[in-house]
Design a protein around this motif. Structure first.
Motif, PDB file in Angstrom:
ATOM      1  N   VAL A 120      -2.701   3.867  17.558  1.00  0.00           N
ATOM      2  CA  VAL A 120      -3.198   4.926  16.682  1.00  0.00           C
ATOM      3  C   VAL A 120      -2.093   5.293  15.705  1.00  0.00           C
ATOM      4  N   VAL A 121      -2.438   5.361  14.434  1.00  0.00           N
ATOM      5  CA  VAL A 121      -1.480   5.762  13.411  1.00  0.00           C
ATOM      6  C   VAL A 121      -1.660   7.249  13.127  1.00  0.00           C
ATOM      7  N   PRO A 122      -0.628   8.068  13.303  1.00  0.00           N
ATOM      8  CA  PRO A 122      -0.769   9.497  13.015  1.00  0.00           C
ATOM      9  C   PRO A 122      -0.930   9.726  11.511  1.00  0.00           C
ATOM     10  N   PRO A 123      -1.555  10.835  11.135  1.00  0.00           N
ATOM     11  CA  PRO A 123      -1.845  11.071   9.723  1.00  0.00           C
ATOM     12  C   PRO A 123      -0.725  11.804   8.995  1.00  0.00           C
ATOM     13  N   THR A 124      -0.884  11.898   7.691  1.00  0.00           N
ATOM     14  CA  THR A 124      -0.116  12.824   6.878  1.00  0.00           C
ATOM     15  C   THR A 124      -1.009  14.031   6.636  1.00  0.00           C
ATOM     16  N   ALA A 125      -0.681  15.154   7.264  1.00  0.00           N
ATOM     17  CA  ALA A 125      -1.489  16.365   7.085  1.00  0.00           C
ATOM     18  C   ALA A 125      -1.284  16.918   5.671  1.00  0.00           C
ATOM     19  N   ASN A 126      -2.232  17.703   5.225  1.00  0.00           N
ATOM     20  CA  ASN A 126      -2.142  18.444   3.953  1.00  0.00           C
ATOM     21  C   ASN A 126      -2.086  17.545   2.719  1.00  0.00           C
ATOM     22  N   LEU A 127      -2.455  16.278   2.864  1.00  0.00           N
ATOM     23  CA  LEU A 127      -2.448  15.369   1.725  1.00  0.00           C
ATOM     24  C   LEU A 127      -3.858  15.293   1.125  1.00  0.00           C
ATOM     25  N   HIS A 128      -4.060  16.026   0.053  1.00  0.00           N
ATOM     26  CA  HIS A 128      -5.372  16.083  -0.597  1.00  0.00           C
ATOM     27  C   HIS A 128      -5.380  15.414  -1.966  1.00  0.00           C
ATOM     28  N   THR A 129      -4.301  15.589  -2.733  1.00  0.00           N
ATOM     29  CA  THR A 129      -4.229  15.022  -4.078  1.00  0.00           C
ATOM     30  C   THR A 129      -2.914  14.279  -4.221  1.00  0.00           C
ATOM     31  N   PRO A 130      -2.916  12.962  -3.984  1.00  0.00           N
ATOM     32  CA  PRO A 130      -1.658  12.221  -4.005  1.00  0.00           C
ATOM     33  C   PRO A 130      -0.981  12.239  -5.373  1.00  0.00           C
ATOM     34  N   ASP A 131       0.332  12.250  -5.353  1.00  0.00           N
ATOM     35  CA  ASP A 131       1.126  12.055  -6.559  1.00  0.00           C
ATOM     36  C   ASP A 131       0.776  10.665  -7.110  1.00  0.00           C
ATOM     37  N   PRO A 132       0.449  10.548  -8.380  1.00  0.00           N
ATOM     38  CA  PRO A 132       0.118   9.231  -8.945  1.00  0.00           C
ATOM     39  C   PRO A 132       1.223   8.195  -8.752  1.00  0.00           C
ATOM     40  N   GLU A 133       2.476   8.646  -8.647  1.00  0.00           N
ATOM     41  CA  GLU A 133       3.575   7.719  -8.424  1.00  0.00           C
ATOM     42  C   GLU A 133       3.719   7.331  -6.955  1.00  0.00           C
ATOM     43  N   CYS A 134       2.974   7.992  -6.090  1.00  0.00           N
ATOM     44  CA  CYS A 134       2.946   7.663  -4.661  1.00  0.00           C
ATOM     45  C   CYS A 134       1.564   7.076  -4.384  1.00  0.00           C
ATOM     46  N   ASP A 135       1.457   5.769  -4.528  1.00  0.00           N
ATOM     47  CA  ASP A 135       0.139   5.123  -4.555  1.00  0.00           C
ATOM     48  C   ASP A 135      -0.103   4.182  -3.384  1.00  0.00           C
ATOM     49  N   LEU A 136       0.559   4.446  -2.260  1.00  0.00           N
ATOM     50  CA  LEU A 136       0.323   3.641  -1.061  1.00  0.00           C
ATOM     51  C   LEU A 136      -0.680   4.343  -0.148  1.00  0.00           C
ATOM     52  N   ASP A 137      -0.949   3.740   1.002  1.00  0.00           N
ATOM     53  CA  ASP A 137      -1.914   4.286   1.968  1.00  0.00           C
ATOM     54  C   ASP A 137      -1.172   5.205   2.933  1.00  0.00           C
ATOM     55  N   TYR A 138      -1.206   6.520   2.651  1.00  0.00           N
ATOM     56  CA  TYR A 138      -0.449   7.490   3.439  1.00  0.00           C
ATOM     57  C   TYR A 138      -1.265   8.138   4.561  1.00  0.00           C
ATOM     58  N   VAL A 139      -2.399   7.562   4.922  1.00  0.00           N
ATOM     59  CA  VAL A 139      -3.234   8.013   6.046  1.00  0.00           C
ATOM     60  C   VAL A 139      -3.500   9.519   5.932  1.00  0.00           C
ATOM     61  N   PRO A 140      -4.191   9.960   4.928  1.00  0.00           N
ATOM     62  CA  PRO A 140      -4.374  11.396   4.718  1.00  0.00           C
ATOM     63  C   PRO A 140      -5.226  12.067   5.786  1.00  0.00           C
ATOM     64  N   LEU A 141      -4.736  13.169   6.314  1.00  0.00           N
ATOM     65  CA  LEU A 141      -5.492  14.163   7.089  1.00  0.00           C
ATOM     66  C   LEU A 141      -5.905  13.751   8.494  1.00  0.00           C
ATOM     67  N   THR A 142      -6.325  12.503   8.691  1.00  0.00           N
ATOM     68  CA  THR A 142      -6.921  12.103   9.968  1.00  0.00           C
ATOM     69  C   THR A 142      -6.243  10.850  10.520  1.00  0.00           C
ATOM     70  N   ALA A 143      -5.944  10.863  11.815  1.00  0.00           N
ATOM     71  CA  ALA A 143      -5.351   9.693  12.465  1.00  0.00           C
ATOM     72  C   ALA A 143      -6.294   8.504  12.372  1.00  0.00           C
ATOM     73  N   ARG A 144      -5.723   7.315  12.522  1.00  0.00           N
ATOM     74  CA  ARG A 144      -6.503   6.092  12.335  1.00  0.00           C
ATOM     75  C   ARG A 144      -6.224   5.109  13.463  1.00  0.00           C
ATOM     76  N   ASP A 145      -7.265   4.557  14.045  1.00  0.00           N
ATOM     77  CA  ASP A 145      -7.109   3.491  15.027  1.00  0.00           C
ATOM     78  C   ASP A 145      -6.599   2.240  14.321  1.00  0.00           C
ATOM     79  N   ARG A 146      -5.544   1.654  14.876  1.00  0.00           N
ATOM     80  CA  ARG A 146      -5.006   0.427  14.280  1.00  0.00           C
ATOM     81  C   ARG A 146      -4.143  -0.290  15.298  1.00  0.00           C
ATOM     82  N   LYS A 147      -4.421  -1.570  15.485  1.00  0.00           N
ATOM     83  CA  LYS A 147      -3.585  -2.399  16.352  1.00  0.00           C
ATOM     84  C   LYS A 147      -2.194  -2.465  15.737  1.00  0.00           C
ATOM     85  N   THR A 148      -1.210  -2.043  16.499  1.00  0.00           N
ATOM     86  CA  THR A 148       0.138  -1.878  15.960  1.00  0.00           C
ATOM     87  C   THR A 148       1.135  -2.616  16.847  1.00  0.00           C
ATOM     88  N   ASP A 149       1.642  -3.723  16.350  1.00  0.00           N
ATOM     89  CA  ASP A 149       2.611  -4.517  17.105  1.00  0.00           C
ATOM     90  C   ASP A 149       4.037  -4.364  16.591  1.00  0.00           C
TER      91      ASP A 149
END
Length: 424
Positions: free
Chosen positions: A369-398
């Motif tokens: 499980v990947v923990p989220p970035t809380a309080n991320l509603h409007t990303p900075d245009p210069e920060c354009d990666l997948d920051y997992v906003p608000l909600t944790a995500r299931d993901r196989k993580t090796d």
């Protein structure tokens, strides 16, 4: 040529805002809850920043004696409780091992800040005396002055008589203390290391220091949303406190005794930008170099990373700096790799946060499980990666990359991986 010893995490304990104990810490992260609030430790009204991520911690409830409480600063108390918890979690009987082969590394950015701040108020009669009166000083005040007392206390608590040291590299201390411990095992100087970091900086002097450079947020009307890494509305970090400690041991011995293995510390590196105390170059070159060397040590390519635990402090320049660094090394894979900041939930505990983030990275692998970035509603245009906003995500993580950035130009990176992976 001798094959380097491989080092794994077999025990851990975390004390963090909103989550004392590893289980509670992970519940907070996986549920995306925040532990930031208005400061309660002192009256914050004179300060620009009035929010923090505090721990509701009673040292007696966690087994410390009255003598230990009297002797140790809050950060030292955190370290002892967490180190004892990590040893218990590991199932390792340290009493049956050669104590000279057990070592300790403790990371801390600001040492016994709370103890020194409190004692200065006493000996100066609330700041009214130009010449302080030492007669009113606590008998163990010297221990608050020297951060080495943290390593001594942890060593005493676990019976370690091998290498013992404090690593203080600002906000990368928590990564660097673990990285240093790994190297001691790899080179054969120790068989077991109790490694981690601790800071309890929420005090008037610390708030004043960060107010002066406007590094902390002044958003105190809604404290729970004040920490906003990568969001376009972010305006500084939320000060926190906490600790995380690990039992590190050589892979072969851990497997032989049937230990539960959280992760292998596969690669580590640190660099300095030799540029500016607080400034960061926008191209992220120095952090990128630390990531590159850590991946090389792990014998991995960037496209093998499944999750990045970001430094993500919530300052404008840091978030852009590490976004650029990740792109520089991972290339197109950066856009396909989830990257999140737990500081959005537990604040920035300075030297402690690197170890806390290593714990979060290992638990992300443990639970996929990947923990989220809380309080991320409007990303900075210069920060354009997948920051997992608000909600944790299931993901196989090796494999996980965790990065840190500290005032003074320190940049550190650590790679965690499942030990069963095949090495080239």
């Amino acid at each position: 040529m001798t094959t380097p010893r491989r080092v794994v995490i077999t025990g851990m304990e975390v004390l963090a805002p909103g989550g004392i104990g590893t289980k509670n810490f992970w519940s907070l992260l996986s549920e995306g809850r925040t532990a930031t609030r208005g400061i309660t430790f002192f009256d914050p009204t004179p300060f620009r920043s009035r929010v923090a991520a505090e721990i509701d911690f009673d040292p007696y409830e966690h087994g410390l004696s009255p003598q230990e409480v009297r002797r140790m600063d809050r950060a030292g108390q955190f370290a002892v409780v967490a180190s004892r918890g990590a040893v218990a979690d590991s199932g390792l009987e340290l009493a049956g091992l050669d104590p000279y082969r057990i070592g300790v590394t403790v990371g801390s950015a600001v040492g016994a800040t709370m103890g020194l701040d409190e004692e200065y108020r006493v000996v100066s009669d609330g700041g009214r005396l130009d010449l302080v009166d030492h007669e009113y000083a606590a008998p163990h005040l010297y221990n608050h002055l020297v951060p080495s007392s943290f390593a001594a206390e942890v060593a005493w608590a676990v019976g370690a008589e091998g290498p013992s040291t404090v690593v203080s590299t600002g906000c990368t201390s928590g990564i660097d203390s673990v990285g240093y411990a790994v190297e001691l095992i790899r080179e054969g100087s120790a068989d077991v290391m109790i490694a981690g970091s601790s800071d309890a900086p929420i005090s008037p002097i610390t708030m004043a220091c960060f107010d002066a450079i406007k590094a902390t947020t002044n958003r105190y009307d809604e404290p729970e949303t004040a920490s906003r890494p990568f969001d376009n509305s972010r305006n500084g970090f939320v000060l926190g406190e906490g600790t995380a400690f690990f039992v590190l041991e050589e892979l072969e011995s851990a497997v032989k005794r049937g230990a539960h293995i959280y992760a292998e510390i596969a690669g580590y590196a640190t660099r300095s930008n030799a540029y500016h105390m607080t400034g960061l170059r926008p191209d992220g070159a120095e952090m990128a170099e630390a990531i590159r060397v850590a991946l090389d040590e792990a014998r991995m390519n960037g496209d093998e990373i499944d999750y990045i635990n970001a430094h993500g402090s919530g300052t404008k320049q840091n978030d852009r700096h590490e976004t650029a660094a990740v792109k520089r090394i991972l290339g197109d894979h950066a856009y396909r790799t989830p990257m999140s900041s737990i500081k959005s939930m537990v604040g920035h505990s300075l030297g402690a946060i690197g170890s806390i983030e290593i714990a979060a990275s290992a638990l992300a692998m443990e639970y996929n499980v990947v923990p989220p970035t809380a309080n991320l509603h409007t990303p900075d245009p210069e920060c354009d990666l997948d920051y997992v906003p608000l909600t944790a995500r299931d993901r196989k993580t090796d494999a996980v990359l965790s990065v840190g950035s500290g005032f003074g130009g320190f940049q550190s990176a650590v790679v965690l991986a499942r030990p069963e992976r095949k090495l080239a």
